[in-house]
Design an enzyme around this catalytic site. Sequence first.
Site, PDB file in Angstrom:
ATOM      1  N   GLU A 102       0.849  -1.207   0.000  1.00 33.27           N
ATOM      2  CA  GLU A 102       0.000   0.000   0.000  1.00 33.27           C
ATOM      3  C   GLU A 102       0.880   1.251   0.000  1.00 33.27           C
ATOM      4  OE1 GLU A 102      -2.615   1.456  -0.532  1.00 33.27           O
ATOM      5  OE2 GLU A 102      -4.368   0.709   0.522  1.00 33.27           O
ATOM      6  N   ASP A 103       0.341   2.332  -0.532  1.00 33.14           N
ATOM      7  CA  ASP A 103       1.051   3.614  -0.429  1.00 33.14           C
ATOM      8  C   ASP A 103       0.907   4.197   0.960  1.00 33.14           C
ATOM      9  OD1 ASP A 103      -1.671   4.001  -0.781  1.00 33.14           O
ATOM     10  OD2 ASP A 103      -1.475   5.671  -2.190  1.00 33.14           O
ATOM     11  N   PHE A 155      -2.502  15.801   5.029  1.00 35.06           N
ATOM     12  CA  PHE A 155      -2.582  15.284   3.666  1.00 35.06           C
ATOM     13  C   PHE A 155      -1.238  15.397   2.950  1.00 35.06           C
ATOM     14  CE2 PHE A 155      -3.892  15.026  -0.758  1.00 35.06           C
ATOM     15  CZ  PHE A 155      -4.791  13.981  -0.695  1.00 35.06           C
TER      16      PHE A 155
HETATM   17  P1  IMP Z   1      -7.830   4.381   4.551  1.00 37.53           P
HETATM   18  O1  IMP Z   1      -8.860   3.388   4.077  1.00 37.53           O
HETATM   19  O2  IMP Z   1      -8.472   5.497   5.336  1.00 37.53           O
HETATM   20  O3  IMP Z   1      -6.694   3.730   5.321  1.00 37.53           O
HETATM   21  O4  IMP Z   1      -7.250   5.117   3.278  1.00 37.53           O
HETATM   22  C1  IMP Z   1      -6.360   4.523   2.434  1.00 37.53           C
HETATM   23  C2  IMP Z   1      -6.347   5.219   1.107  1.00 37.53           C
HETATM   24  O5  IMP Z   1      -6.680   6.603   1.229  1.00 37.53           O
HETATM   25  C3  IMP Z   1      -4.944   5.198   0.521  1.00 37.53           C
HETATM   26  O6  IMP Z   1      -4.721   4.065  -0.252  1.00 37.53           O
HETATM   27  C4  IMP Z   1      -4.918   6.478  -0.309  1.00 37.53           C
HETATM   28  O7  IMP Z   1      -5.417   6.229  -1.587  1.00 37.53           O
HETATM   29  C5  IMP Z   1      -5.867   7.417   0.413  1.00 37.53           C
HETATM   30  N1  IMP Z   1      -5.169   8.419   1.245  1.00 37.53           N
HETATM   31  C6  IMP Z   1      -5.189   8.515   2.590  1.00 37.53           C
HETATM   32  N2  IMP Z   1      -4.457   9.554   3.036  1.00 37.53           N
HETATM   33  C7  IMP Z   1      -3.943  10.153   1.925  1.00 37.53           C
HETATM   34  C8  IMP Z   1      -3.071  11.295   1.729  1.00 37.53           C
HETATM   35  O8  IMP Z   1      -2.601  11.981   2.660  1.00 37.53           O
HETATM   36  N3  IMP Z   1      -2.756  11.585   0.430  1.00 37.53           N
HETATM   37  C9  IMP Z   1      -3.233  10.867  -0.629  1.00 37.53           C
HETATM   38  N4  IMP Z   1      -4.034   9.800  -0.479  1.00 37.53           N
HETATM   39  C10 IMP Z   1      -4.394   9.435   0.783  1.00 37.53           C
END
Ligand code: IMP
Length: 177
Positions: A102-103, A155
């Site tokens: 994951e990123d 972000f």
């Molecule tokens: P989660 O389900 O809330 O853990 O979100 C995961 C996904 O949200 C990641 O795979 C990203 O695509 C996106 N995401 C969350 N935070 C950021 C950020 O700071 N920048 C860009 N994408 C983000």
Amino acid sequence: MPVIKVHDKSFETYLSEETIQQRVKELADAINADYAGKRPLFIAILNGSFMFAADLFKCLTIEAEICFIKLASYKGMKSSGNVVTSIGLEDDLFDKEVIIVEDIVDTGKTLHNFLPKLGHQQPRSLRIATLLHKSEATVYPLKPDYVGFDIPNKFVVGYGLDYNGLGRNLKEIYQVI
Ligand code: IMP
């Protein structure tokens, strides 16, 4: 410190290219050691992880496979929370050593919802490698096994991560000002 603009927001450099590359190499070294003699399958989650997955994969010295899948949509600067079904997972995971790439793990919702679906296929092991972890924002019970950087709940864009489609091409990671 260089300030850049993506759409309507300003961002400043947070992690340099060199810092990222060095940490990616360290994560790969840990995986090389942990998976010595094994042949893990990396499942990289598109779009955000493509750069991290490529750089990590290049630093592996063990035998390994990789595939790319698409999962969730993420609109604007807030997690949409809509996890859609995975597209592109053709491999049979039974008895495989699987590493999700994951990123970023933010709230943890995406992976928390998705992992049980993989678990049904009975992989031998299932671990998570994420470049970034906003641990203070993670509300779902999820503990990534390999974490590049634990970052504050702000972000970020760059190195594969986008803000409304832009910023993925940047070699560094930038934080919103
Ligand atoms: P989660 O389900 O809330 O853990 O979100 C995961 C996904 O949200 C990641 O795979 C990203 O695509 C996106 N995401 C969350 N935070 C950021 C950020 O700071 N920048 C860009 N994408 C983000």
